[in-house]
Design an enzyme around this catalytic site. Structure first.
Site, PDB file in Angstrom:
ATOM      1  N   CYS A  83       0.498  -1.552  -0.077  1.00 21.08           N
ATOM      2  CA  CYS A  83       0.059   0.371   0.279  1.00 21.08           C
ATOM      3  C   CYS A  83       1.091   0.818  -0.327  1.00 21.08           C
ATOM      4  O   CYS A  83       2.024   0.739   0.885  1.00 21.08           O
ATOM      5  CB  CYS A  83      -1.012   0.010   1.366  1.00 21.08           C
ATOM      6  SG  CYS A  83      -1.868   1.603   1.677  1.00 21.08           S
ATOM      7  N   GLY A  84       0.816   2.039  -1.334  1.00 14.87           N
ATOM      8  CA  GLY A  84       1.697   3.185  -1.187  1.00 14.87           C
ATOM      9  C   GLY A  84       1.355   4.454  -0.247  1.00 14.87           C
ATOM     10  O   GLY A  84       1.780   4.831   0.291  1.00 14.87           O
ATOM     11  N   HIS A  85       0.102   4.581   0.390  1.00  9.95           N
ATOM     12  CA  HIS A  85      -0.333   5.923   1.849  1.00  9.95           C
ATOM     13  C   HIS A  85       0.077   4.568   2.918  1.00  9.95           C
ATOM     14  O   HIS A  85       0.866   5.256   3.726  1.00  9.95           O
ATOM     15  CB  HIS A  85      -2.301   5.066   2.190  1.00  9.95           C
ATOM     16  CG  HIS A  85      -2.804   6.010   0.376  1.00  9.95           C
ATOM     17  ND1 HIS A  85      -2.588   7.308   0.022  1.00  9.95           N
ATOM     18  CD2 HIS A  85      -3.383   5.234   0.141  1.00  9.95           C
ATOM     19  CE1 HIS A  85      -3.562   7.163  -0.919  1.00  9.95           C
ATOM     20  NE2 HIS A  85      -3.909   6.400  -1.224  1.00  9.95           N
ATOM     21  N   CYS A  86       0.560   3.579   3.192  1.00 10.65           N
ATOM     22  CA  CYS A  86       0.837   2.543   4.414  1.00 10.65           C
ATOM     23  C   CYS A  86       2.787   3.381   4.461  1.00 10.65           C
ATOM     24  O   CYS A  86       2.983   3.209   5.081  1.00 10.65           O
ATOM     25  CB  CYS A  86       0.776   1.399   3.960  1.00 10.65           C
ATOM     26  SG  CYS A  86      -0.150   1.180   3.786  1.00 10.65           S
TER      27      CYS A  86
END
Length: 531
Positions: A83-86
């Protein structure tokens, strides 16, 4: 005497029995002691087994309950490695964990790989990444969802507000200075009597704000330092004018309005960290400047943007977005923009229905932006609806291709029943649906009354349909009344066929989705990709 001597046990025999008993007893006790020591050691080792990465506890199902017992105030991030947000959150999350640890706080931060620990993810209703929850008092039931900013200071401030008083009592000048220095935004209430009605209203406002630290004081030295001569509230910030003084009747509602109007910069950059503040605020009208930050005239354009923003404070939020960043390309796509079309200005309202507006001129000057925003405030702008050009072969294949420019003519044809998939090219669920939708088109390609169609909603918008997630399926039955029916039934060829054959009355309800929803929950957790 001899009889007595004969009956008396011989000393060696007695000593042997006694000695054996003593040895056995001591051995048994030693064994029990060893077991006790080993059990203690195992207990200690078990507690020490919770690993850490950059001061963040790494949790699994096997140690989750133990972590809650050991750390009653525990924030847990449920993440996915891909996950890029993570990934964007990770350094700030670790920084926050380090700040708390260095402060000897009893609050700890932890993380769970939700793709591996699926039982935990299901137990706590994880439907997207990252999902962050705060467990207070070691209780697993009803943890508090975290939705504030994603910078270390935001996380720490939120946690301190959740575990301490709504406002710190400031009795020393150094306390006030430290509170202001440690945060991007701080609110201090100056009240000679901290039991007054004004002070009580201030504390109620403080309780309602999670992501900003509050302080309250009655000390003359602190009043004097910050040049406050009477009861009041001051918001201190490390940007723009530096501080704002509340002017009005002190009530919870008025204070909250004051804080929300002043807690964000006049112009703010859109990033992973600032997104929660941007979308979580009360200002739902946003003007966006898409601009490459690496351009030589970036500062000049930013200056024009800031100059225009001054007259719309509290009415329109001014945001700039680096159009060169890969992470921002989805946003450009949402507004129908490409990199080579930037710099560009767009305005959007985030009410029940999202509406976009485009200026008449592409030149970015303070004068043009002010004129554009003024016309928006006055209700004189028409929404900007994106549309691709009509493809020459739009009706060549069984599934017809719709764009903004031919949508009305096709779906509201009074002699046709039109079933439309509104999709996004990048949407995983849309890709899964594609072969089934193609089969449906093939099934009805020779029908005189049914049309199966699709529209790329990232490049086309229509007034009649507002798309909030992908895929969105809608049925437009024949007739003159422009009726629109939502489809929420099974995404199978059989389900679609049943729905169409019934004229849109059978098989399209949410109740028919139960079995499929269970399957979706086991795979992705949701049947739609959100915008």
């Amino acid at each position: 005497k001899s009889e007595i001597s004969r009956l008396r046990p011989s000393p060696p025999r007695f000593c042997f029995v006694h000695t054996s008993f003593s040895v056995l007893w001591r051995t048994e006790v030693a064994g029990m002691m060893l077991k006790f020591v080993l059990l203690c050691a195992l207990a200690v080792a078990s507690r020490a087994e919770i690993p850490e990465e950059e001061d963040v506890l790494v949790l699994k199902k096997s140690n989750f309950d133990e972590a809650l017992q050991a750390h009653p105030n525990l924030m847990v991030e449920f993440y996915a490695p891909w996950c890029g947000h993570c990934k964007a959150l990770a350094p700030e999350y670790a920084k926050a964990a380090g700040m708390l640890k260095a402060d000897s706080s009893d609050i700890r931060l932890a993380k769970v790989d939700a793709t591996e620990e699926t039982e935990l993810a299901q137990e706590f209703g994880v439907r997207g990444y990252p999902t962050i929850k705060f467990f207070k008092g070691g209780e697993k039931q009803s943890p508090k969802e975290y939705s504030a900013g994603r910078q270390a200071d935001d996380i720490v401030s939120w946690l301190k507000k959740r575990t301490g008083p709504p406002a710190s009592m400031l009795t020393e000048l150094t306390q006030a200075e430290s509170l202001i220095a440690d945060s991007e935004v701080t609110v201090i209430g100056f009240f000679k009597n901290v039991e007054s009605d004004g002070a009580k209203a201030f504390l109620k406002a403080a309780e309602a704000v999670d992501d900003i630290p509050f302080g309250i004081t009655s000390e003359d030295a602190i009043f004097s330092k910050f040049e406050v001569s009477k009861d009041g509230v001051v918001l201190f910030k490390k940007f723009d004018e530096g501080q704002n003084t509340f002017d009005g009747e002190v009530s919870k509602e008025n204070l909250l309005s004051f804080i929300k109007a002043n807690q964000l910069p006049l112009v703010i950059e859109f990033t992973e960290q600032t997104a929660p503040k941007i979308f979580g605020g009360d200002i739902k009208s946003h003007i966006l400047m898409f601009v490459p930050k690496a351009d030589s005239d970036f500062q000049d354009k930013l200056g024009q943007f800031k100059k225009a923003a001054e007259g719309f404070k509290g009415k329109i939020l001014f945001i700039y977005i680096d159009s060169d960043l890969d992470d921002n390309q989805r946003i450009l796509e949402f507004f129908g923009l490409k990199k080579d079309e930037c710099p560009a200005i767009r305005l959007i309202t985030l009410e029940d229905e999202m509406t976009k507006y485009k200026p008449d001129t592409e030149e970015i000057t303070a004068e043009n932006i002010i004129s554009f925003c003024t016309r928006f405030i006055e209700g004189k702008l028409k929404p900007h609806l994106m549309s691709q050009d009509i493809p020459e072969d739009w009706d060549k294949n069984p599934v017809k291709v719709l764009v903004g420019k031919n949508f009305e003519d096709i779906v509201f044809n009074p002699t046709k029943n039109v079933f439309v998939e509104f999709y996004a090219p990048w949407c995983g669920h849309c890709k899964q649906l594609a072969p089934i939708w193609d089969k449906l088109g093939e099934k009805y390609k020779d029908s005189d009354s049914i049309i199966v169609a699709k529209m790329d909603s990232t490049a086309n918008e229509v007034e009649a349909v507002k798309v909030h997630s992908f895929p969105t399926l809608k049925f437009f039955p024949a007739g003159d009344d422009r009726k629109v029916i939502d489809y929420n039934g099974e995404r199978t060829l059989e389900g679609f066929t049943k729905f169409l054959e019934s004229g849109g009355t059978d098989g399209g309800d949410l109740a028919d989705l139960d079995d499929q929803q269970e399957d979706d929950d086991e795979s992705d957790g949701e049947g739609h990709d959100e915008l």
